[in-house]
Design a protein around this motif. Structure first.
Motif, mmCIF file in Angstrom:
data_model
loop_
_atom_site.group_PDB
_atom_site.id
_atom_site.type_symbol
_atom_site.label_atom_id
_atom_site.label_comp_id
_atom_site.label_asym_id
_atom_site.label_seq_id
_atom_site.Cartn_x
_atom_site.Cartn_y
_atom_site.Cartn_z
ATOM 1 N N LEU A 35 1.418 6.580 -7.003
ATOM 2 C CA LEU A 35 0.049 6.874 -7.414
ATOM 3 C C LEU A 35 0.040 7.724 -8.682
ATOM 4 O O LEU A 35 0.675 8.780 -8.752
ATOM 5 C CB LEU A 35 -0.679 7.625 -6.289
ATOM 6 N N GLU A 63 0.831 -1.206 0.000
ATOM 7 C CA GLU A 63 0.000 0.000 0.000
ATOM 8 C C GLU A 63 0.866 1.257 0.000
ATOM 9 O O GLU A 63 0.529 2.257 -0.654
ATOM 10 C CB GLU A 63 -0.934 -0.006 1.208
ATOM 11 N N ASP A 97 0.864 4.189 -2.802
ATOM 12 C CA ASP A 97 0.757 5.626 -2.528
ATOM 13 C C ASP A 97 1.926 6.391 -3.169
ATOM 14 O O ASP A 97 1.741 7.483 -3.713
ATOM 15 C CB ASP A 97 0.756 5.879 -1.022
#
Length: 216
Positions: A118, A111, A115
């Motif tokens: 992104l 994750e 991020d």
């Protein structure tokens, strides 16, 4: 005439290399027992000559990469000779970037990578074989030392925050993520690159302005 290698002991950085060396009768030792490695030979999946930067571990076949072992070897080697095919010499690295992460808590570093990249890339957990969904399907790959591999699949080349950032900055951002064990972006490690070119034959690249070696 067949000639045998003399006074050569191999330190394999993958199980496939160990198997091949043993099959051909090359004596083997380990990184722990070898005080120093004189020469490391490995194949680059992509290579940017101007930056002396390479990608390693893109392909899952014929076997999954063993990047933590390679990283360990790079710390004690005198010279590095990379092998590459002509189509893999590129002006800017653009293939997916494999990242080894702690398999016991893989979702959190995955994750964090999502991020970080992104808008620039998708994060896919690598399956043990074949093609699966972004979470690795029913059988995600787990390395012998308990790592998952997540592939940073860039949309338009290797970018960070929408820009063609320096490779060193990309590597540093990845290394700061808790749970990351190793990645396939090799910076400043090659002393020479032997390129197989179907038109020009074999040629040798000798990087002039090498980036500082990446230790993680």
């Amino acid at each position: 005439m067949n000639k045998k290698l003399e006074n050569v002991v191999a330190v394999p950085v993958s199980s496939a290399a160990a198997h091949e060396a043993a099959y051909h009768g090359v004596p083997l030792t380990t990184l722990e027992d070898a005080e120093q490695v004189s020469l490391l030979l490995d194949q680059a999946d992509q290579y940017d000559e101007a930056a002396n930067a390479a990608l390693k571990g893109i392909r899952a076949e014929p076997q999954q990469p063993e990047l933590p072992r390679l990283r360990q070897a790079l710390k004690s080697v005198k010279k590095v000779l990379l092998l590459a095919e002509s189509q893999d010499i590129v002006p800017r690295l653009c293939a997916s970037l494999p990242v080894f992460i702690d398999g016991s808590t893989w979702e959190e570093p995955a994750e964090a990578l999502d991020d970080l990249f992104l808008g620039d890339a998708e994060i896919w957990r690598r399956p043990a074989s074949g093609v699966a969904n972004p979470r690795g399907g029913e059988n995600p790959y787990m390395s012998p030392d308990g790592c998952n591999i997540v592939d940073v699949r860039f949309y338009e080349g290797m970018k960070l925050f929408g820009e063609d950032a320096q490779y060193k900055q990309i590597a540093q951002e990845i290394q700061q993520i808790e749970g990351v064990v190793a990645h396939g972006l090799l910076l400043g490690v090659a002393d020479a690159v032997v390129v197989a070119d179907p038109k020009q034959g074999v040629r040798v690249l000798e990087p002039k302005a090498a980036a500082a070696p990446s230790s993680s």
